[in-house]
Design an enzyme around this catalytic site. Structure first.
Site, PDB file in Angstrom:
ATOM      1  N   LEU A 153       0.828  -1.202   0.000  1.00 57.64           N
ATOM      2  CA  LEU A 153       0.000   0.000   0.000  1.00 57.64           C
ATOM      3  C   LEU A 153       0.866   1.258   0.000  1.00 57.64           C
ATOM      4  O   LEU A 153       0.584   2.217  -0.733  1.00 57.64           O
ATOM      5  CB  LEU A 153      -0.944  -0.002   1.199  1.00 57.64           C
ATOM      6  CG  LEU A 153      -1.978  -1.123   1.212  1.00 57.64           C
ATOM      7  CD1 LEU A 153      -2.855  -1.019   2.453  1.00 57.64           C
ATOM      8  CD2 LEU A 153      -2.836  -1.095  -0.051  1.00 57.64           C
ATOM      9  N   TYR A 154       1.916   1.243   0.798  1.00 56.91           N
ATOM     10  CA  TYR A 154       2.831   2.390   0.807  1.00 56.91           C
ATOM     11  C   TYR A 154       3.497   2.549  -0.555  1.00 56.91           C
ATOM     12  O   TYR A 154       3.566   3.649  -1.111  1.00 56.91           O
ATOM     13  CB  TYR A 154       3.880   2.199   1.896  1.00 56.91           C
ATOM     14  CG  TYR A 154       4.845   3.349   2.015  1.00 56.91           C
ATOM     15  CD1 TYR A 154       4.467   4.519   2.665  1.00 56.91           C
ATOM     16  CD2 TYR A 154       6.131   3.271   1.488  1.00 56.91           C
ATOM     17  CE1 TYR A 154       5.354   5.581   2.778  1.00 56.91           C
ATOM     18  CE2 TYR A 154       7.014   4.321   1.590  1.00 56.91           C
ATOM     19  CZ  TYR A 154       6.620   5.477   2.240  1.00 56.91           C
ATOM     20  OH  TYR A 154       7.493   6.536   2.332  1.00 56.91           O
ATOM     21  N   VAL A 155       3.966   1.444  -1.112  1.00 57.57           N
ATOM     22  CA  VAL A 155       4.603   1.474  -2.437  1.00 57.57           C
ATOM     23  C   VAL A 155       3.636   2.032  -3.476  1.00 57.57           C
ATOM     24  O   VAL A 155       3.975   2.926  -4.270  1.00 57.57           O
ATOM     25  CB  VAL A 155       5.072   0.064  -2.835  1.00 57.57           C
ATOM     26  CG1 VAL A 155       5.440   0.004  -4.311  1.00 57.57           C
ATOM     27  CG2 VAL A 155       6.267  -0.359  -1.982  1.00 57.57           C
ATOM     28  N   SER A 157       1.046   3.896  -3.058  1.00 54.63           N
ATOM     29  CA  SER A 157       0.717   5.303  -2.820  1.00 54.63           C
ATOM     30  C   SER A 157       1.815   6.224  -3.323  1.00 54.63           C
ATOM     31  O   SER A 157       1.536   7.304  -3.861  1.00 54.63           O
ATOM     32  CB  SER A 157       0.447   5.539  -1.329  1.00 54.63           C
ATOM     33  OG  SER A 157       1.646   5.525  -0.565  1.00 54.63           O
TER      34      SER A 157
END
Length: 249
Positions: A153-155, A157
């Site tokens: 999810l961080y990647v 985003s």
């Protein structure tokens, strides 16, 4: 009329955002810092004033459009214009495999990192295009150009932040406004400690950095100040990667 630039920084209360706010304070810029913790925000504004600069704290949640609109409006009411915006607000989310992610975790990360960046740029660009100049610096990550397990999810985003940056740059260029991003590698902040979970995992991550260390927030602040400044006047739609050589190979 003051010739010192007016700088707005979201996510200014910790880590890279805080280091950037203090750096601009040392430059004697007029600084507006924003976040969601009033005591810390007021204390940071006081620290910047102690450096001899003008500073204000304005509370805002970047995932709420009314907050962002008011933040930009109040910045201009206070200082008359907006020259540089640094969109540093963000969240790393909870680590775990794709199969364990949930809509709630998705929204927590994307509301902060993607929606927050989008809303900030929307209102910053409205002000800057009306002026006919300005510079926006978004904060991406090494993860904005590559994959990594257990942080999908961080990647995702940060990939989105880079896409937003490039698209906004093309829209803003005819108005004399530049939009770029700085993409740090591992930086010694509380977020890095949360991200790596323990000293052993942190050491393993840093072993993969050619310079064999984490960056410090002040080094990233220097890159942000360069990209936002007239020294980078022919740069727009670019992602400046500051990661100790991690993406060189």
């Amino acid at each position: 009329m003051s010739t010192q630039p007016v700088v707005l920084i979201t996510g200014a209360l910790t880590g890279i955002g805080r280091a950037t706010a203090l750096a601009y304070g040392r430059d004697n810029a007029r600084v507006v810092v924003s976040g969601r913790r009033d005591e810390a925000g007021r204390a940071l504004a006081d620290d910047i004033r102690a450096l001899g600069a003008q500073a204000e704290y304005i509370r805002a949640d970047v995932s709420k459009e009314d907050d962002v609109r008011v933040l930009v409006e109040r910045t201009i009411e206070r200082f008359g214009r907006l020259d540089i915006a640094v969109n540093a607000a963000g969240a790393e989310g909870e680590p775990g495999p794709v199969t364990g992610q949930t809509p709630e975790r998705y929204m927590a990360v994307f509301d902060a990192n993607v929606l927050g960046t989008l809303l900030a740029m929307k209102h910053e660009l409205r002000a800057m295009t009306a002026q006919g100049n300005g510079s926006i610096v978004n904060i991406s990550s090494t993860m904005g150009s590559r994959g990594a397990p257990n942080v999908s999810l961080y990647v995702a985003s940060k990939h989105a932040v880079e896409g937003l940056t490039k698209s906004a740059a093309l829209e803003a260029a005819p108005f004399g406004v530049r939009v770029n991003a700085v993409a740090p590698g591992p930086v010694q902040t509380a977020m890095l400690d949360r991200f790596t979970l323990n000293p052993e995992r942190k050491a393993a991550m840093l072993a993969g950095v050619p310079l064999k260390r984490a960056g410090n927030p002040e080094e990233i602040a220097d890159a942000i100040r360069f990209v936002g400044s007239a020294a980078a006047s022919f740069m727009t739609g670019e992602i400046l990667r500051v990661n100790g050589g991690r993406t060189a190979a």
